[in-house]
Design an enzyme around this catalytic site. Structure first.
Site, PDB file in Angstrom:
ATOM      1  N   ASP A  12     -17.238  15.920  -9.722  1.00  0.00           N
ATOM      2  CA  ASP A  12     -17.651  16.303 -11.073  1.00  0.00           C
ATOM      3  C   ASP A  12     -17.076  15.342 -12.116  1.00  0.00           C
ATOM      4  O   ASP A  12     -16.016  14.754 -11.914  1.00  0.00           O
ATOM      5  CB  ASP A  12     -17.173  17.742 -11.355  1.00  0.00           C
ATOM      6  CG  ASP A  12     -17.906  18.356 -12.539  1.00  0.00           C
ATOM      7  OD1 ASP A  12     -19.023  17.903 -12.867  1.00  0.00           O
ATOM      8  OD2 ASP A  12     -17.352  19.291 -13.143  1.00  0.00           O
ATOM      9  N   HIS A  29     -23.504   8.592 -13.312  1.00  0.00           N
ATOM     10  CA  HIS A  29     -23.970   8.881 -11.946  1.00  0.00           C
ATOM     11  C   HIS A  29     -23.995   7.595 -11.120  1.00  0.00           C
ATOM     12  O   HIS A  29     -23.630   7.595  -9.946  1.00  0.00           O
ATOM     13  CB  HIS A  29     -25.358   9.519 -11.967  1.00  0.00           C
ATOM     14  CG  HIS A  29     -25.388  10.854 -12.650  1.00  0.00           C
ATOM     15  ND1 HIS A  29     -24.444  11.827 -12.400  1.00  0.00           N
ATOM     16  CD2 HIS A  29     -26.229  11.387 -13.574  1.00  0.00           C
ATOM     17  CE1 HIS A  29     -24.713  12.899 -13.147  1.00  0.00           C
ATOM     18  NE2 HIS A  29     -25.794  12.652 -13.875  1.00  0.00           N
ATOM     19  N   ARG A  64     -30.966  20.871 -15.448  1.00  0.00           N
ATOM     20  CA  ARG A  64     -30.683  19.723 -16.342  1.00  0.00           C
ATOM     21  C   ARG A  64     -31.981  19.106 -16.865  1.00  0.00           C
ATOM     22  O   ARG A  64     -33.054  19.346 -16.320  1.00  0.00           O
ATOM     23  CB  ARG A  64     -29.882  18.682 -15.557  1.00  0.00           C
ATOM     24  CG  ARG A  64     -28.540  19.267 -15.167  1.00  0.00           C
ATOM     25  CD  ARG A  64     -27.653  18.232 -14.582  1.00  0.00           C
ATOM     26  NE  ARG A  64     -26.355  18.835 -14.305  1.00  0.00           N
ATOM     27  CZ  ARG A  64     -25.239  18.172 -14.155  1.00  0.00           C
ATOM     28  NH1 ARG A  64     -25.238  16.859 -14.240  1.00  0.00           N
ATOM     29  NH2 ARG A  64     -24.113  18.804 -13.916  1.00  0.00           N
ATOM     30  N   LEU A 124     -16.812   9.412  11.682  1.00  0.00           N
ATOM     31  CA  LEU A 124     -16.839  10.412  10.608  1.00  0.00           C
ATOM     32  C   LEU A 124     -18.249  11.008  10.440  1.00  0.00           C
ATOM     33  O   LEU A 124     -19.248  10.299  10.567  1.00  0.00           O
ATOM     34  CB  LEU A 124     -16.460   9.727   9.284  1.00  0.00           C
ATOM     35  CG  LEU A 124     -16.467  10.624   8.040  1.00  0.00           C
ATOM     36  CD1 LEU A 124     -15.222  11.509   8.019  1.00  0.00           C
ATOM     37  CD2 LEU A 124     -16.521   9.792   6.754  1.00  0.00           C
ATOM     38  N   ARG A 172     -11.745  19.180  -6.338  1.00  0.00           N
ATOM     39  CA  ARG A 172     -12.712  19.094  -7.435  1.00  0.00           C
ATOM     40  C   ARG A 172     -12.173  18.130  -8.479  1.00  0.00           C
ATOM     41  O   ARG A 172     -11.057  18.318  -8.980  1.00  0.00           O
ATOM     42  CB  ARG A 172     -12.980  20.456  -8.083  1.00  0.00           C
ATOM     43  CG  ARG A 172     -14.030  20.328  -9.202  1.00  0.00           C
ATOM     44  CD  ARG A 172     -14.413  21.648  -9.855  1.00  0.00           C
ATOM     45  NE  ARG A 172     -15.530  21.429 -10.779  1.00  0.00           N
ATOM     46  CZ  ARG A 172     -16.616  22.171 -10.859  1.00  0.00           C
ATOM     47  NH1 ARG A 172     -16.749  23.212 -10.085  1.00  0.00           N
ATOM     48  NH2 ARG A 172     -17.571  21.878 -11.716  1.00  0.00           N
TER      49      ARG A 172
END
Ligand code: IPE
Ligand code: IPE
Ligand code: MG
Length: 225
Positions: A12, A29, A64, A124, A172
């Protein structure tokens, strides 16, 4: 010492990062996508980390502005197109979670293609949460198994979820202290770490420090020491 086998991150703060620089939110972004790459590569080099689940687009993010949503879809397409090579080189398996039926056909194909081409990788597992919401995930799981003759067990429900693995550590970024509908079932005993760092500023150094702090926590799972 605890091992952070499954790390999940709520990435975030992209919009605020851009706004602080008097740039459009979408620039945040773009910057955030680069950090996804760096953090994923870092985790793929740590043998203790088996899974990295990253919250990329929530079931609520459709609220959004249309242009921001469209930008995010294009960015995801671009990211996956350019990332396939990197996944293969680093032996990373891509396993998306969330309901991607809402996405365009070409984006769905790209997602499917990366998933198939990396299916043999046994390093992974990187899961991107795409049109993901825990409530939606749980409801879809219940609907899958509701016609069972037997009572639904914890194992049955757990196995019907998109993400079938408990989370050890949830991080977060961006300063808020909430889960925003992320992995509510799987996080039952996760350790929660909140940092004010905005996602585009998040570094492998900070992740390393969080993991180090995590290893020292006494996890009791309801029992005694
Ligand atoms: C997280 O950053 C990325 C997505 C939700 C897609 P935000 O876009 O929520 O950034 P802030 O929280 O507005 O700063
Ligand atoms: C959570 O961030 C979702 C993702 C990181 C993809 P949001 O910015 O959407 O969450 P809220 O609205 O602040 O709870
Ligand atoms: Mg946000």
């Amino acid at each position: 010492m605890n091992k952070a086998r499954h790390i999940a991150i709520i990435m975030d703060g992209n919009g605020r990062w851009a706004e602080l620089r008097e740039q459009k939110r979408v620039k945040g972004h773009e910057a955030g996508a680069k950090v996804v790459r760096a953090i994923t590569e870092f985790c793929s080099c740590d043998k203790d980390i088996e899974r990295l689940t990253l919250y990329a687009f929530s079931t609520e993010n459709w609220k959004r502005p249309r242009l921001e949503v469209e930008f995010l879809m294009k960015l995801l397409q671009k990211y996956l197109d350019s990332e396939l090579e990197n996944y293969l080189q680093n032996n990373i398996r891509f396993e998306p979670i969330g309901d991607i039926r809402a996405f365009s056909k070409s984006l769905r194909q790209t997602i499917q293609n990366v998933k198939e081409k990396t299916a043999h990788c046994d390093g992974l597992v990187q899961s991107l949460a795409l049109n993901y919401g825990a409530h939606d995930e749980i409801l879809r799981a219940v609907n899958k198994i509701k016609n069972s003759q037997d009572d639904i067990t914890e194992a049955m429900l757990g196995n019907a979820l998109d993400c079938k693995h408990n989370v050890d550590l949830i991080i977060r970024t961006g300063g808020d202290k909430r889960l925003s509908n992320f992995l509510l079932w799987q996080a039952a005993y996760a350790e929660l770490f909140f940092t004010d760092t905005l996602w585009p500023d998040f570094t492998t150094n900070e992740l390393e420090k969080i993991i180090k702090d995590f290893t020292k926590i006494e996890r009791r799972f309801g029992g005694l020491k």
